[in-house]
Each structure stands twice: as structure tokens, then as C-alpha cells.
Design a protein around this motif. Structure first.
Motif, PDB file in Angstrom:
ATOM      1  N   HIS A  42     -14.411   0.752   0.535  1.00 10.14           N
ATOM      2  CA  HIS A  42     -14.284   1.047  -0.924  1.00 10.14           C
ATOM      3  C   HIS A  42     -13.163   1.246  -1.384  1.00 10.14           C
ATOM      4  O   HIS A  42     -12.018   1.467  -0.453  1.00 10.14           O
ATOM      5  CB  HIS A  42     -14.874   2.569  -1.040  1.00 10.14           C
ATOM      6  N   ALA A  43     -12.888   1.032  -2.681  1.00  8.55           N
ATOM      7  CA  ALA A  43     -11.447   1.088  -3.440  1.00  8.55           C
ATOM      8  C   ALA A  43     -11.799   2.220  -4.438  1.00  8.55           C
ATOM      9  O   ALA A  43     -12.679   2.132  -5.231  1.00  8.55           O
ATOM     10  CB  ALA A  43     -10.878  -0.117  -3.722  1.00  8.55           C
ATOM     11  N   ILE A  47      -5.024   7.054  -6.087  1.00  8.33           N
ATOM     12  CA  ILE A  47      -5.756   5.808  -5.776  1.00  8.33           C
ATOM     13  C   ILE A  47      -6.125   6.008  -4.132  1.00  8.33           C
ATOM     14  O   ILE A  47      -5.454   6.464  -3.426  1.00  8.33           O
ATOM     15  CB  ILE A  47      -5.125   4.495  -5.849  1.00  8.33           C
ATOM     16  N   TRP A  48      -7.131   5.352  -3.502  1.00  4.27           N
ATOM     17  CA  TRP A  48      -7.353   5.447  -2.235  1.00  4.27           C
ATOM     18  C   TRP A  48      -8.240   4.043  -1.824  1.00  4.27           C
ATOM     19  O   TRP A  48      -9.028   3.730  -2.733  1.00  4.27           O
ATOM     20  CB  TRP A  48      -7.995   6.688  -1.808  1.00  4.27           C
ATOM     21  N   ALA A  49      -8.113   3.643  -0.610  1.00  2.00           N
ATOM     22  CA  ALA A  49      -9.050   2.338  -0.182  1.00  2.00           C
ATOM     23  C   ALA A  49      -9.206   2.339   1.300  1.00  2.00           C
ATOM     24  O   ALA A  49      -8.198   2.689   2.089  1.00  2.00           O
ATOM     25  CB  ALA A  49      -8.441   1.481  -1.001  1.00  2.00           C
ATOM     26  N   GLU A  50     -10.416   1.903   1.627  1.00  2.00           N
ATOM     27  CA  GLU A  50     -10.609   1.403   2.879  1.00  2.00           C
ATOM     28  C   GLU A  50     -11.255   0.150   3.076  1.00  2.00           C
ATOM     29  O   GLU A  50     -11.469  -0.271   1.563  1.00  2.00           O
ATOM     30  CB  GLU A  50     -11.107   2.501   3.782  1.00  2.00           C
ATOM     31  N   ARG A  92       0.843  -1.097   0.083  1.00  2.03           N
ATOM     32  CA  ARG A  92       0.095   0.015   0.117  1.00  2.03           C
ATOM     33  C   ARG A  92       0.803   1.174  -0.045  1.00  2.03           C
ATOM     34  O   ARG A  92       0.399   2.199  -0.587  1.00  2.03           O
ATOM     35  CB  ARG A  92      -0.942  -0.045   1.285  1.00  2.03           C
ATOM     36  N   GLU A 126      -4.679  -5.644   1.806  1.00  3.61           N
ATOM     37  CA  GLU A 126      -4.072  -4.577   1.039  1.00  3.61           C
ATOM     38  C   GLU A 126      -3.035  -5.069   0.230  1.00  3.61           C
ATOM     39  O   GLU A 126      -2.891  -4.242  -0.934  1.00  3.61           O
ATOM     40  CB  GLU A 126      -3.620  -3.809   2.238  1.00  3.61           C
ATOM     41  N   LEU A 185      -5.005  -1.963  -7.650  1.00  3.37           N
ATOM     42  CA  LEU A 185      -5.660  -0.772  -7.751  1.00  3.37           C
ATOM     43  C   LEU A 185      -4.641   0.235  -8.670  1.00  3.37           C
ATOM     44  O   LEU A 185      -5.397   0.993  -9.498  1.00  3.37           O
ATOM     45  CB  LEU A 185      -6.335  -0.285  -6.356  1.00  3.37           C
ATOM     46  N   LEU A 216      -4.610  -5.619  -3.016  1.00  5.48           N
ATOM     47  CA  LEU A 216      -5.639  -4.988  -3.468  1.00  5.48           C
ATOM     48  C   LEU A 216      -4.838  -3.737  -3.995  1.00  5.48           C
ATOM     49  O   LEU A 216      -5.067  -3.352  -5.152  1.00  5.48           O
ATOM     50  CB  LEU A 216      -6.398  -4.336  -2.224  1.00  5.48           C
ATOM     51  N   PHE A 217      -3.846  -3.318  -3.474  1.00 10.97           N
ATOM     52  CA  PHE A 217      -3.075  -1.935  -3.881  1.00 10.97           C
ATOM     53  C   PHE A 217      -2.492  -2.226  -5.024  1.00 10.97           C
ATOM     54  O   PHE A 217      -2.607  -1.338  -5.904  1.00 10.97           O
ATOM     55  CB  PHE A 217      -2.322  -1.493  -2.730  1.00 10.97           C
TER      56      PHE A 217
END
Lengths: 478, 478
Positions: free
Chosen positions: B365-366, B359-362, B203, B329, B336, B332-333
Motif C-alpha cells: 500500500h501507498a 505519506i507512508w508506503a510499503e 524516501r 521507492e 506520493l 514512488l516517494f
């Protein structure tokens, strides 16, 4: 053998094509009386050149009728008589020019009131060298354009001192080969004129008369030129009639000059006109029509139509209009073309984007048309700084932009800052920056104005040619 | 010696820096009682591991406390205890994993109600291999995170079978060098955390704890790391503490692992975080402030402010929101990030242009943020066909587009036609085409929606972290 194209079967197409050729020749081939009159005029003017030289005691080796009038490859109504005065080489070029102009001037300034032809106007012109250009008339109202050009009578084309010295060799070469092929040349010339690729001047960048004659000599007939062009011509193809051998260049078409192995006769031909000819040939063979030779008249575009086309396309148009550039076409057009490229490059570098561009000119105006895909940009733009590890420049950049509205950020290891864009509209930007770019030598200081979309019609609404240019640009059927 | 910078003279700056270091250490360095408690916990858990192994008759060569807790380089409040169980190599990797998990499970599932520490929660985690992750607590309410990881006790780092086998060597190396430098490590870690570059997870792509320790060992002190970074670090620079010699790679920073010459300890570091550290170092030395270590709290952006910033910038924003992607993460990152690149490429190929992306995620939501310079294009677009002399393709193109609204034209020797653009708005285009592009393996089938400008706030208005992310993106001072 059947063909999927909409032009019908080959047999029928071939018949149709030959019927069209007949009709074309009927319109462009001079009849016997026109041929006789031009021939009489040519003899008249040649004699006058000889007389003038004798009166002035200037030695001329020969006077030669060259060009299409000499070769029987001229189109009805087009009475261009090119006379070349061949001088012996030992003298200086300057002396030859002086003598040539003196003879020419005497020819055109005499009183011919008792004769069949009389001089209506003349002027001194400059190509590579000065020569006399005149218009004569006869009692029937026909006009004859005459060029009286001095050149050297060299032994061999490899020893020419200027391009004009090559012309007599071209003339002899074509005369030795063209007999019986004159109609084919007429068809090819008219076809090229019809599709807009005839003429090697810099405005047009098309096929010259000499080039069309060589193509006919090489392939044997108009139809064979079309067939070869539509089937086997490729970019960079070489036609070498006299088997001179190697020739290297990036030109789209290379036709090695039979009288000079170092010269490409098609050097002036642009890639797009090369392609247009191939396209025209293929389309004609697919679906023969006399429209290729005599395209239907086109109406100029009107204001409402122009606006509705722009709405339909969704693009914006900028017109850079130079007022009355005092230049001959051969100088104006290359500069205008280069300026258009510079304008496109300038806009694109800033982030505007161009759909297409074009140029147009007549006596009063020279125009660069720019059709824009993107004509407005945001208020901010990226200003990319040095890599952060270029310690000296990085430190300067930090100080300079420490108060930047949106701060400094890092991208790909470089400092970046969003600065304010001074001109958000393409027109404003171009107006401010066009001068700084590489316009041609003469256009550089020429006054210009920029018009957007239909505002151009305030300037050129009544100009029929401009309206036609716009319609052709949009390629919209009328 | 005077300096032009606004931070005052060097003497004063140095004093200020040292006062700041003192203050930072006061905040991040654990006090004696905290150190004692963590140490007690570490011994407690190590003993439990030995006991469990014995109960299960599983042979363990050694149990080693590794990581910052072992080296005294941990930050107050951060109680991460990493225990490595070293097994003898002749057994299979699968057997080791089984045995390791069995020992770990027994450790965390016992009843500790009579003891000082008790287990609150645990789970099986997967990195390169499975291990047990648990949280313990004590009567004072302190929490301790424990990883119990099995690995092989290999003779030499060149003979490791997986990355975890390398960790004991790292631990021994750092322990042998770090004595007396612990405070320097703490300063560097906190500085990196403050400027957002600490942590080597995917991330973040920043500096790992081991890497900060090596930098301190190499340069001797925190201040010397900053000085070297701000003066002499360049992209591609190599730090080779044990003089292993040649290492070739395109990484921005290469720190050759003292225990393994083939490995770059800084391999996970992105070019931008490399640059951010250099930038932070230069700015701190220029104008020392505790804010670098403990940045002031930032307020999330509110709706009005967001709209007024967009108006001021003149850009449009698209947000691609993937709902609740069920991914860790580290998976995902990278996906993304790759998807954002693919979206940018897709839009740009079509003629839209991107100012910047992020990009941003929690958990829920991504998000891919795309700030557009050009978000709308004309209704027509250029469709470029074959060169006119590619006779077969050219003929097909002519038939296909013979009825094109604006006709076929020729550009650079190719056929071109202006066709209708299906999507004139970037958002519509992206919505239709994003799936076709190379989204990551897992995002590929994840549902997404696209929001434009302030519409994103309908989804994420109440998400404080997202508001902070937006403010940071605009780098606007609050």
C-alpha cells in the motif's frame, strides 16, 4: 436587428420604456398646484430671512434658494427647501456662524399665527458647520422641511473655506444647464431610489442629487445615462463635463466637479453601488419594467422561513447586536462597516470562514450579520514556532512546550506544536475577542451581545425593517 | 559556568556524553574478526572480477573497493561491498555498460562450491546505469551484499560522463583524510539513523554516508559536528572544505563537493531533515542520552487508542490508499509526496482546511494521510462572476443564473451567486476529484480507495509498521 434577450425586439422595448417613463413622471412629478405652493413657501421663508437680518442689523449679501427646489428637480411630496445666506468674506468663520444661527433662530421662533405658513419644529444641526433645521406647515396640512445655512459669498470656488461655500456655485451651474431636462433628472433619481443607490450619505454611499443632475447634463437624457452606463462605464471611468483635464484617484467613478477641478462629485459612491447602477441599467434596458422605479413591497422574513433557509443553505449565522448606539448615521455607519470588516478578519485569522457579511441599524440596534461557512473548529490548533536554526528562540520554544500533549514536530524547518484551542465555536470566540479588535471609536465601548441563527429573532422578531433586511440579504423572491 | 537546562552541569554532561559514545561504539563498531572477514570477502570478490575480465578478454584499468567498507566507516552487521570496475574512456558508454554487465554476470554465476564464499542471489539493477547486485554467504552464515558497477576512469571529476564516474574520486578523497576519524563517522551515522535522518534515498531525503564523512572531516569530531549544528547552522549555510568558492542554491545545507565544485553533496537533504538534525543535536547536548542513537521500540497504535486520540484532537482523518503500486521507492516517494501536495491544494481551494498531512508506503500500500481541520462545508458555496462592468461577460452571467435559488448579488463590483455545492464532505469531494489533479505519472492510473478515521484499520489493522507510523505521526509518548 434581433436580440436574444427575453425582453422582445428593440422597437417594442423602447415603446415600453417610454410608456413606463410617462407613468413614473405621473407619480413623481409635482403638479402645478404643488409647484405653486412650494414656490410660495420658498418666497415666504426667504422674505422672513431678509426681515430677520434687517431686524438684527446683520448684513447679508444674498439669500439663495438652492437644491432641487430651486432647480425644479424635486419629487412630488418631497418639500425640501434649502436656503443659503451669503455673507461677505472678510469676517471670521466663527462670526459668520454666530450671525447665521442668530438670523435662523429669529426666523423660526417668530409667531406666524396670522400667516399662511407656521413653524412646527426646529433644531440646531451640525454638518461641517451649525445651521438651523425647521419644519413648517400650512393650512392644507402640507409639510416643508427648511435648512437655513450660512456661508461665505466667495469670488471663486477655488477660494472656498468650507464645503457649504461651494453650494451656491453648484446651484448657479445647474440652473444654467438644466432647463428642459428636469423630467430626465426626476426619472434618474427615482430609478436610483428604486434600485437602492440614491443618496450620498455614509449609510448609503450612493449617488447625490447634484451627481444625478450632472449625469443628465452630460448625457442629455435618462435613457442615455442608462445606455452609457450599461455599455461603456468601467471602474475608474472619468466624466469631465467642463474639460478640466487630469484627475487621479482610485474611486470607481470620477465626475470632475464643473465648478471645482480638484473635486470628484462621485467620491462618496461605493464600488458596489456603482456596480448596482450598471447592473440596474443593463437589466432595465434588457427588460423594461416599472418595478425598477417602484419595487414591489417586500414582506419581512418570518421565523420558520428563516430557519428553513438556514437549513437549506447549511450555513450558521452570528449577529453582533450593539444596543442603541447614540450616534448619527454618518458616524455610526462607517464605524459599523469597519467593525464588520474587523470581525471578519478576526474570525478568518483564527480559521473560521465567512460566507458573507452585512450591516444593519436603526435607532435601537446596530447589527453586524456574519454568515459562516465554518463555525466550529477542532479542539487542537497549530501553533507555529521559530525556525529550528533560530537557536535562541528554538531553545525557548523547546522548554516551553516540552510537555505538550502531542509533542513538538517540525514543518518547513519550523517547530510546531498542536495546542488546545480555547474557543472551538465562532460565537464564543467572537464574544471573547471582538473588543480587542479595531471597532470604531464609539462602538469600542458600546455594549453588545451575540445571537446565533434564529435566536436573533428573540430581539428583533417584531422589527419589520429587520425582517425585510434579512429577506433582501437572502435575495429570495417572495 | 552554570546552565539552566535540566541536563546538569557541562562537566557532568560531557562525561555522560563520552560514556554514551563508548557504549554506542561497542554496539556499532565491528570487532576485529568481523573486520577480517569482510576484508577477506572483499579481496575474494575483487580477484573474481579480475579473473572474469581476463576470461572474457575485457580490459579493465582497475577494480576499486569503494564506500564504507573501503574506508572503515561501516557499521557492524552491515556488509555492503561496492566494487567499481574502471574502464578506459575512449569507448562508448553503451559498450562499457555491456562489458560491465558481462563481467559482473560471470562473477556471480560461477560455481563457488569449493570456496569460502558462494553466491546466494543476484539481479541486474538500474540506477543511472545498469549494474549487478548480488548477495554472497559464508559457512558461518554471514551475508555480504555486493554491487559490481562499471564506470569510466576519467582524469578529472570535471570530465565525468555520469555520476558513477565520480565515485572513485570520492573514495580517494575520503581515504586521504579519514584515517583516525572512523569512530567519529560511526557515531554520526548512528546518531542520524537514530533520529531518522540517515540516508539520501528519495524516501528519506536525509544525509548520505559520504556527507557524514565530509562533516566529520570538516569539523574534526562527532561532538564538534553536533556543537556547530546546534549553535551556528542556519538555513542556506555553506560548508566548503576545499575552498572552491561561490555556490548559489536554495538548498537548506550546501556542502560543496571537494572533488567537484559544481555539486552540492547535501542536495538531497530536505529542509525538515536539516532542521531535525539541528534539533537532535541541540537536544542531545542539552541532555545526552543513548536513546538518540538507539530509540526505544515503539508499539503500533491500536484501534481504541486511535479513536480516542481523534476525539481528543477533534479533527477528522482521510486516508487515500493506493493498492500495491508497482514502483521502486525512489520513484514512488516523490510521486506520493507530490500527490499529497496536490490533494491538500485541491481540498483547500474548495474551502476544506488541512491540519497536517503525511505519506507512508510499503510493498502492498501507498498511503496519503490528511488530517482535516474542516471536513464538512455548507450546501451553498460562493460562485464569483465577472465585474459588473465587463458588459459582455456580465450579461452572460445574468442570463445563466437568472433563476438561481438565492438570486445574484454584487460584491466588490462583481456578480456573485450562491450555488449548490456538489460535495459537502471532504472525503466525497476528494474521491470525485483526486484523479483530475496532478498525481504522479504512475500513481495517476493506480486504483485508490479513501478511508475515513478508524475505517483505515479495516485495511491496515494488522500492519505493525503502519501502526508505528500513526503513533509517530501523533508524536504521542507510549
Amino acid at each position: 436587428m434581433t436580440s436574444p434577450s427575453h425582453g422582445g425586439d428593440p422597437e417594442f422595448k423602447s415603446q415600453r420604456a417610454h410608456a413606463i417613463f410617462k407613468e413614473v413622471l405621473k407619480r413623481v412629478k409635482p403638479d402645478e398646484s404643488e409647484v405653486r405652493r412650494l414656490s410660495r413657501f420658498a418666497h415666504f421663508i426667504m422674505k422672513k430671512v431678509h426681515d430677520a437680518a434687517e431686524e438684527l442689523s446683520i448684513d447679508i449679501e444674498d439669500v439663495m434658494l438652492v437644491g432641487s427646489a430651486a432647480r425644479g428637480t424635486w419629487v412630488s411630496g418631497e418639500h425640501d427647501v434649502d436656503l443659503f445666506m451669503l455673507f461677505e468674506p472678510p469676517q471670521m468663520r466663527a462670526e459668520l456662524e454666530l450671525n447665521g444661527i442668530e438670523v435662523g433662530k429669529r426666523v423660526v421662533s417668530k409667531d406666524y399665527s396670522d400667516e399662511e405658513f407656521n413653524c412646527i419644529a426646529y433644531e440646531k444641526e451640525y454638518a461641517e458647520h451649525p445651521y438651523i433645521k425647521a419644519v413648517f406647515g400650512d393650512a392644507a396640512g402640507s409639510r416643508y422641511a427648511v435648512d437655513i445655512v450660512p456661508c461665505f459669498a466667495v469670488q471663486d470656488p477655488s477660494r472656498i473655506e468650507s464645503a457649504v461655500d461651494r453650494t451656491p456655485f453648484h446651484n448657479r451651474y445647474i440652473l444654467s444647464k438644466i432647463k428642459g431636462l428636469e423630467d430626465e433628472v426626476l426619472l434618474l433619481k427615482q430609478f436610483m431610489r428604486g434600485i437602492g443607490v440614491y443618496g450620498s450619505e455614509l449609510r448609503l454611499q450612493g449617488f447625490s442629487g447634484y451627481l444625478t443632475e450632472l449625469l443628465i447634463i452630460n448625457y442629455g437624457s435618462f435613457l442615455d445615462v442608462l445606455k452609457e452606463a450599461s455599455i461603456s462605464w468601467k471602474k475608474g471611468m472619468i466624466i469631465d463635463i467642463e474639460s478640466h483635464g487630469n484627475y487621479e484617484d482610485n474611486d470607481p467613478l470620477i465626475v470632475i466637479d464643473p465648478v471645482d477641478p480638484m473635486r470628484n462629485v462621485a467620491a462618496a459612491l461605493s464600488i458596489d453601488n456603482f456596480a448596482r447602477f450598471i447592473d440596474g441599467a443593463a437589466r432595465f434596458l434588457d427588460d423594461p419594467s416599472i418595478d425598477f422605479f417602484f419595487p414591489p413591497q417586500v414582506e419581512g422574513i418570518c421565523s420558520d422561513e428563516f430557519c428553513s433557509i438556514l437549513t437549506e443553505r447549511g450555513t450558521r449565522m452570528l449577529f453582533v447586536v450593539f444596543d442603541a448606539p447614540p450616534l448619527v448615521e454618518d458616524i455610526l455607519f462607517p464605524q459599523l462597516r469597519r467593525s464588520a470588516e474587523a470581525a471578519v478578519e478576526l474570525l478568518q485569522r483564527e480559521g473560521f470562514s465567512i460566507h458573507r457579511e452585512a450591516i444593519w441599524a436603526e435607532k435601537e440596534h446596530a447589527v453586524i450579520l456574519l454568515e459562516l461557512e465554518v463555525s466550529e473548529l477542532p479542539r487542537i490548533k497549530k501553533h507555529i514556532g521559530p525556525p529550528v536554526w533560530n537557536h535562541k528562540h528554538a531553545s525557548k520554544f523547546r522548554s516551553k512546550y516540552q510537555d505538550a500533549r502531542f509533542g513538538i514536530y517540525i514543518e518547513d524547518g519550523r517547530y510546531v506544536v498542536d495546542i488546545e484551542r480555547r474557543y472551538t465555536y465562532a460565537g464564543d470566540f467572537l464574544d471573547a475577542k471582538l473588543r480587542e479588535t479595531s471597532l470604531g471609536k464609539n462602538l469600542k465601548n458600546a455594549p453588545f451581545r451575540i445571537f446565533e441563527d434564529e435566536a436573533i429573532l428573540n430581539v428583533l422578531r417584531s422589527n419589520k425593517e429587520f425582517g425585510i433586511f434579512l429577506r433582501r440579504y437572502f435575495a429570495k423572491k417572495c
